[in-house]
Design an enzyme around this catalytic site. Structure first.
Site, PDB file in Angstrom:
ATOM      1  N   ARG A 276      -3.182  22.368 -12.753  1.00 41.77           N
ATOM      2  CA  ARG A 276      -2.222  21.390 -13.283  1.00 41.77           C
ATOM      3  C   ARG A 276      -2.554  21.001 -14.734  1.00 41.77           C
ATOM      4  NH1 ARG A 276       0.633  16.207 -10.273  1.00 41.77           N
ATOM      5  NH2 ARG A 276       1.879  15.591 -12.065  1.00 41.77           N
TER       6      ARG A 276
ATOM      7  N   HIS B 176      -1.119  13.607 -27.870  1.00 44.12           N
ATOM      8  CA  HIS B 176      -1.529  12.228 -27.560  1.00 44.12           C
ATOM      9  C   HIS B 176      -2.241  11.601 -28.754  1.00 44.12           C
ATOM     10  CE1 HIS B 176      -1.458  12.985 -22.949  1.00 44.12           C
ATOM     11  NE2 HIS B 176      -0.332  12.454 -23.365  1.00 44.12           N
TER      12      HIS B 176
ATOM     13  N   LYS C 101       2.968  11.604 -10.762  1.00 44.21           N
ATOM     14  CA  LYS C 101       2.114  10.775 -11.617  1.00 44.21           C
ATOM     15  C   LYS C 101       2.876   9.491 -11.918  1.00 44.21           C
ATOM     16  CE  LYS C 101      -0.809  14.071 -14.083  1.00 44.21           C
ATOM     17  NZ  LYS C 101      -1.146  14.646 -15.406  1.00 44.21           N
TER      18      LYS C 101
ATOM     19  N   GLU D 114       9.159  19.539 -23.952  1.00 45.40           N
ATOM     20  CA  GLU D 114       8.485  19.829 -22.665  1.00 45.40           C
ATOM     21  C   GLU D 114       9.013  21.143 -22.063  1.00 45.40           C
ATOM     22  OE1 GLU D 114       5.901  18.126 -21.781  1.00 45.40           O
ATOM     23  OE2 GLU D 114       6.129  16.090 -22.581  1.00 45.40           O
TER      24      GLU D 114
ATOM     25  N   HIS E 169      -0.709  18.647 -25.509  1.00 42.67           N
ATOM     26  CA  HIS E 169      -0.834  17.203 -25.300  1.00 42.67           C
ATOM     27  C   HIS E 169      -2.111  16.599 -25.882  1.00 42.67           C
ATOM     28  CE1 HIS E 169       2.687  17.677 -22.857  1.00 42.67           C
ATOM     29  NE2 HIS E 169       2.688  16.410 -22.492  1.00 42.67           N
TER      30      HIS E 169
ATOM     31  N   ASN F 240      -0.784  20.237 -19.688  1.00 39.12           N
ATOM     32  CA  ASN F 240      -1.137  19.430 -20.864  1.00 39.12           C
ATOM     33  C   ASN F 240      -1.144  20.255 -22.153  1.00 39.12           C
ATOM     34  OD1 ASN F 240      -1.511  17.067 -19.319  1.00 39.12           O
ATOM     35  ND2 ASN F 240      -3.504  17.831 -18.664  1.00 39.12           N
TER      36      ASN F 240
ATOM     37  N   GLU G 226      -4.539  17.409 -10.231  1.00 44.25           N
ATOM     38  CA  GLU G 226      -5.083  17.886 -11.500  1.00 44.25           C
ATOM     39  C   GLU G 226      -6.595  18.088 -11.483  1.00 44.25           C
ATOM     40  OE1 GLU G 226      -3.003  16.329 -14.988  1.00 44.25           O
ATOM     41  OE2 GLU G 226      -4.827  16.630 -16.137  1.00 44.25           O
TER      42      GLU G 226
ATOM     43  N   LYS H 117       7.154  23.590 -12.768  1.00 42.16           N
ATOM     44  CA  LYS H 117       6.299  22.429 -12.477  1.00 42.16           C
ATOM     45  C   LYS H 117       6.015  22.319 -10.986  1.00 42.16           C
ATOM     46  CE  LYS H 117       5.013  17.830 -13.538  1.00 42.16           C
ATOM     47  NZ  LYS H 117       5.139  16.596 -14.289  1.00 42.16           N
TER      48      LYS H 117
ATOM     49  N   ARG I 168       0.816  -1.239   0.000  1.00 40.80           N
ATOM     50  CA  ARG I 168       0.000   0.000   0.000  1.00 40.80           C
ATOM     51  C   ARG I 168       0.841   1.277   0.000  1.00 40.80           C
ATOM     52  NH1 ARG I 168      -2.748  -3.127   3.839  1.00 40.80           N
ATOM     53  NH2 ARG I 168      -4.517  -4.201   2.920  1.00 40.80           N
TER      54      ARG I 168
ATOM     55  N   HIS J  43       7.091  10.633 -27.624  1.00 44.59           N
ATOM     56  CA  HIS J  43       6.111  11.483 -26.937  1.00 44.59           C
ATOM     57  C   HIS J  43       6.451  12.969 -27.132  1.00 44.59           C
ATOM     58  CE1 HIS J  43       3.366  12.879 -23.827  1.00 44.59           C
ATOM     59  NE2 HIS J  43       4.371  13.504 -23.238  1.00 44.59           N
TER      60      HIS J  43
END
Ligand code: NAD
Ligand code: GLY
Length: 362
Positions: free
Chosen positions: A243, A254, A145, A187, A250, A247, A239, A229, A123, A267
């Protein structure tokens, strides 16, 4: 050499520091986290295990506790349940307890899997990121993330689990393939565009130094990116608000990655093109001027990143991929757009406008 800068990441759930410097193995080894760990699990990939065997040896030179080494196959294709299982199995076989420390030594792929392994073992146990790509140093190692891919979607299985520390070692970037360096620069351009006009202008003037792996230039962009960041994640860890600005580029990016087939474009390459498309969309919405879009395109192209949508990615397929993006809700297309160079916002955009921008970018 040692740590040159320490950037705090202050969250509701935790607080940690991103250490920037060069040749940091000794600093990492002597850290309190290392000293306090009951066992240390090194997760890396087959490329880095060979390339950085002296760094890794140095890292564990004086370590007294048990070290468990897990080497994953290299590549996005291995960001899977099987790799996650390999890490958990090694940890269970070595009887790792709740005070163990997972060490992610690699790019975004290793960092995301190792982070998710740490999030889910008993956990949740502590983990430290040692990002080895520019993309991982400026983006994926900070913010918590973690994820693996599912056959039906990228990064679909994951958790928010913050690292306990991040060590961004500039010396490690010197061996990066040029294509990977450019992918990381995408980025950085994103960070400049969404939050820091001065960083964007700096990139306009200094791209050649960055592409030449100049250590001072690299340190500058990693430092500014992490600061940006850290601030955004500090305001919105999971997010639900600001946040989402991270993106930028993106939604298009994506879709390009998915339609071209993962592994075709990196990417960061898809993000580079996505930034140009987001700029054009912002112009179409009357938010920025055509000369500003031109400047975005110039900076992206100067980083050797694609700026045109390729024929292999049909418009209809891209639109469908965007509608399926996990960032969109209730079938509405939400885009991060630019109010100015250095200032972003989120806006719902009609599908027809996104289609027009794609069609005009071929
Ligand atoms: P990557 O981890 O696949 O690394 C790229 C390639 O470079 C690999 O072949 C790797 O072995 C090699 N490499 C790494 N470091 C090297 C070095 N120092 N010298 C020589 N070769 C080196 O790719 P990436 O671009 O770092 O990360 C992409 C991943 O990151 C994707 O899975 C993406 O989903 C994820 N990501 C996560 C976040 C987040 O917030 N968690 C953000 C952005 C991207
Ligand atoms: N890479 C986007 C984020 O961390 O939110």
């Amino acid at each position: 050499m040692s740590v040159l800068y320490e950037i705090p990441v202050e969250l509701h759930s935790s607080r940690y520091r991103v250490m920037l410097g060069s040749e940091l193995s000794t600093s990492i080894q002597s850290s309190e986290l290392f000293q306090a760990a009951s066992q240390i699990i090194l997760v890396t990939n087959s490329t880095l295990e060979v390339l950085y065997s002296p760094f890794i040896e140095l890292l564990f030179k004086e370590v007294t506790q048990a070290v468990v080494r897990v080497t994953l196959a290299d590549g996005e294709h291995y960001k899977t349940w099987a790799s996650l299982d390999k890490i958990h199995s090694a940890m269970l076989a070595a009887k790792c307890d709740r005070n163990c420390l997972v060490l992610a030594f690699g790019g975004g792929v290793v960092g995301d899997i190792a982070g998710f392994a740490a999030a889910t073992y008993m956990r949740g146990v502590k983990f430290v990121q040692i990002p080895t790509t520019l993309l991982a140093q400026v983006d994926s190692s900070v913010g918590g993330k973690t994820a693996i891919n599912h056959p039906l979607g990228k990064n679909m299985i994951g958790a928010f689990h913050q690292p306990s520390a991040v060590y961004a070692d500039m010396a490690l970037l010197q061996t990066l393939p040029k294509r990977e360096l450019s992918a990381g620069i995408a980025e950085v351009i994103k960070h400049g565009l969404l939050a820091d006009r001065a960083l964007f202008d700096w990139l306009h003037l200094n791209m050649s130094a960055l592409l030449a792996f100049n250590p001072t230039a690299l340190l500058h962009v990693v430092k500014r990116s992490v600061e940006i960041k850290a601030k955004i994640v500090g305001e919105d860890e999971t997010e639900t608000g600001v946040r989402a600005l991270l993106n930028l580029g993106h939604t298009f990016g994506h879709a390009l990655e998915a339609v071209l087939g993962y592994g075709s474009w990196l990417h960061g390459e898809a993000v580079g093109c996505g930034l140009v498309l987001a700029g054009k969309l912002s112009q179409r919405l009357g938010m920025i001027h055509p000369t500003q879009v031109q400047k975005i395109e110039e900076v992206v192209a100067s980083a050797h990143l694609p700026v045109r949508v390729p024929a292999e990615a049909p418009t209809q397929a891209l639109l469908e991929a965007m509608l399926h993006d996990k960032k969109n809700q209730q079938g509405q297309l939400r885009f991060v757009v630019l109010e100015a160079l250095g200032k972003a916002t989120v806006q719902t955009v009609p599908l027809a406008l996104a289609k027009e921008v794609i069609d005009k970018s071929r």
